[in-house]
Design an enzyme around this catalytic site. Structure first.
Site, PDB file in Angstrom:
ATOM      1  N   HIS A  44       0.821  -1.211   0.000  1.00  0.00           N
ATOM      2  CA  HIS A  44       0.000   0.000   0.000  1.00  0.00           C
ATOM      3  C   HIS A  44       0.849   1.253   0.000  1.00  0.00           C
ATOM      4  CE1 HIS A  44       0.503  -1.466   4.171  1.00  0.00           C
ATOM      5  NE2 HIS A  44       0.695  -0.193   4.490  1.00  0.00           N
ATOM      6  N   CYS A  76       1.104   1.664  12.501  1.00  0.00           N
ATOM      7  CA  CYS A  76       2.102   1.343  11.487  1.00  0.00           C
ATOM      8  C   CYS A  76       2.472   2.637  10.772  1.00  0.00           C
ATOM      9  CB  CYS A  76       1.597   0.290  10.500  1.00  0.00           C
ATOM     10  SG  CYS A  76       0.211   0.831   9.469  1.00  0.00           S
TER      11      CYS A  76
END
Length: 637
Positions: free
Chosen positions: A67, A179
């Site tokens: 991503h 994250c």
């Protein structure tokens, strides 16, 4: 917006043709571009590779979620892809990946987009749902499965909310997940922890630090009630609120893959007790996360990352001043003023020296601030300045940064018992005054042995010749290729830049020249390997090889990362061989470099530019040929 709006049918790839990680990324990125979901392949792909360089997005259990969130994304999209035979994606469990979700989020993604992406991530925790996806044969079937799963999850969450009763006799823990991009792993870790806690009969509340901000924030009441704390994060989160609590601090991937292990450890009574610094600034000083070495490295890199722009910009301007004087001419009797003789050269030298002069205070200041937050800045800057003035140089500033940071940590413990009404004055008066006094006094003592070490190192580097220069050049060149931008590479580069300050007057640093040569070889080796061994690389890899020639000439070692990640056991040794050879040849011929970065664009700042370029080409050919010979041919279907 729901998940069906993101999982666009014409963007799905139901039979992924790629056979390795690099090829899979290229194929999915190209599909996004072809369908008009991204505007620029390179910008978006660079974001994907940057995320992969942090840690693989191959989550295990056959799933990968690459991503990126950047300006190339025109519309929020999740590309779904399936591989029949599976692909080695360097997944966390070491198993092949069969299902791929490439998430493309626009730079200004709103909460609606991000919530939908978070919901997608949570659904993939369910093994039954993943098994159904593996059997799906069409884009319509994939969309229908997601819609049904989303409806079911909403119903379950609604039922849980209606039935929730706080049972103060049950064990209770709080957790934080985060994250770097805050899109996928943050929410998958949240869901995995909540699901496992429910199975274990443990109450849990999870705060997420994602791209949409902090959600489900832990209150003081939550933390006070909790038996223990779990932090599953790959970025800094607010830690001081957990002072005095038993705390487990792990990477976010452990929250996804090892939730039971984390919960068991948190409740075992064996978790370390966290000690904060009392400032609630987000510092993780005193955290219970793993090794002391990892914390030292993080603090050091904080200083180095802030220092490098000053070194690069200042060093290049100083180098240009020397080049201007060489072009314009300097009388024999005024060679000692080289770089300052002509007015134009003097102007460049003055500006460059101003930036270069901040190198050591910036290094020490930001090491100290990483340890002790803002109160560490003043003592760190002062320690760096004292190291510079006292001749202790780079090593003295490095020691001073750690010293200043831990002096502030010590003072926090000393002043911890003061009344709360004095909290404000502690930060603006007590910490800087006493911290500066203690750090300054210690630096005056430390400067003596550090100056001796610095002078000895400078003398050794000045006298480099023959075998010593060859060995040092080969070592540093090989280090640049060992992990392609990781800790070993950074250590070699920092050592090289540190030698510039003491070698400017001598025409530059042999060490810096060897470091840059070693760093330029791996991407150029990829270019050579993909040209000479076409049968061993896919079409996408051959195209990527062309871009690597630009990155190699620009001293961007990271260009070789996708190839190294796909085949590390063959790629890394090949790169090290050529880089060490190039570095050793530079050392053998005593080639000096005045600039800390720039690749081919600073070739005129080398003492022997043509010879230097020849050695880099030799190293790249050696690495490229070795890599090509070792690499296995592409399997034909």
């Amino acid at each position: 917006m729901n998940i069906k709006d993101l999982l666009v049918k014409n963007v799905m790839i139901m039979d992924l043709q790629a056979t390795d990680k690099a090829g899979a990324i290229d194929e999915m990125v190209q599909k996004l571009y072809d369908e008009g979901r991204i505007s620029d392949i390179k910008t978006y792909k660079d974001g994907i590779l940057a995320r992969e360089a942090q840690t693989s997005t191959g989550l295990g259990d056959g799933i990968a979620m690459p991503h990126a969130k950047n300006s190339a994304v025109k519309e929020a999209t999740v590309l779904f892809a399936k591989s029949k035979n599976g692909i080695d994606y360097q997944s966390l469990d070491g198993q092949p990946a069969y299902l791929f979700f490439m998430i493309a989020a626009p730079e200004g993604a709103n909460d609606t987009h991000l919530q939908a992406l978070a919901a997608l991530s949570r659904l993939l925790i369910n093994p039954d749902f993943v098994a159904q996806l593996k059997q799906a044969q069409s884009p319509d079937e994939v969309q229908n499965l997601f819609q049904a799963a989303e409806d079911q999850k909403e119903a379950e969450e609604q039922a849980e909310a209606e039935q929730e009763v706080k049972d103060f006799n049950r064990r209770y823990i709080v957790a934080v997940t985060a994250c770097p991009t805050g899109i996928a792993h943050t929410y998958m870790a949240e869901d995995a922890l909540k699901k496992k806690a429910k199975e274990m009969g443990v109450d849990i509340k999870v705060e997420t630090n994602g791209s949409e901000g902090i959600k489900n924030r832990l209150t003081a009441e939550d933390i006070a009630r909790a038996d223990a704390v779990i932090v599953a994060a790959d970025k800094k989160v607010e830690m001081n609120r957990f002072d005095g609590k038993e705390l487990v601090n792990r990477p976010v991937s452990d929250g996804i893959r090892k939730p039971e292990e984390l919960i068991d450890l948190a409740l075992s009574g064996n978790a370390p007790t966290f000690r904060g610094d009392g400032n609630n600034t987000g510092s993780d000083e005193g955290s219970a996360d793993g090794s002391i070495g990892s914390r030292i490295y993080k603090d050091l890199m904080n200083g180095v990352s802030h220092m490098l722009p000053f070194v690069v910009a200042g060093g290049i301007l100083i180098a240009i001043s020397f080049m201007i004087d060489q072009f314009m001419g300097v009388p024999q009797e005024s060679l000692g003023e080289l770089g300052n003789y002509n007015q134009a050269a003097q102007w460049f030298n003055q500006i460059g020296s101003a930036a270069f002069g901040f190198m050591l205070p910036i290094l020490a200041g930001f090491i100290a601030s990483s340890i002790a937050d803002r109160p560490g800045l003043v003592v760190g800057f002062a320690a760096g300045a004292l190291a510079n003035a006292g001749g202790a140089g780079f090593l003295g500033a490095l020691v001073g940064g750690f010293l200043g940071g831990y002096v502030i940590v010590f003072l926090r413990k000393v002043f911890k018992g003061l009344p709360k009404s004095l909290d404000g004055i502690k930060t603006i008066l007590f910490y800087p005054v006493f911290g500066l006094l203690i750090t300054g006094a210690l630096m005056l003592l430390i400067n003596v042995p550090m100056k001796a070490i610095n002078d000895g190192l400078t003398g050794f580097l000045d006298g480099l010749s023959g075998t010593n220069a060859i060995l040092l050049g080969a070592l540093l060149g090989g280090m640049m290729a060992a992990d392609l931008g990781g800790p070993i590479n950074k250590a070699a580069y920092v050592f090289g830049t540190a030698t510039l300050a003491t070698t400017v007057a001598e025409g530059g640093s042999v060490v810096m020249a060897a470091v840059m040569a070693g760093g330029m070889v791996p991407p150029l080796a990829i270019f050579i390997a993909t040209r000479l061994f076409k049968g061993k690389f896919t079409k996408d890899q051959e195209d990527a090889g062309l871009t690597n020639i630009v990155m190699g000439l620009s001293f961007v070692t990271e260009g070789a990362i996708p190839f190294a990640a796909a085949d590390p056991l063959r790629a890394i040794p090949s790169f090290i061989a050529g880089s060490a050879l190039a570095g050793g040849l530079v050392g053998a011929f005593g080639i000096k470099l005045l600039a800390p970065h720039g690749g081919i664009f600073v070739v005129l700042l080398l003492s022997h530019p043509l010879l230097y370029l020849l050695f880099i080409v030799i190293g790249a050919i050696v690495s490229g040929v070795i890599f090509g010979l070792l690499k296995q041919p592409i399997k034909q279907d």
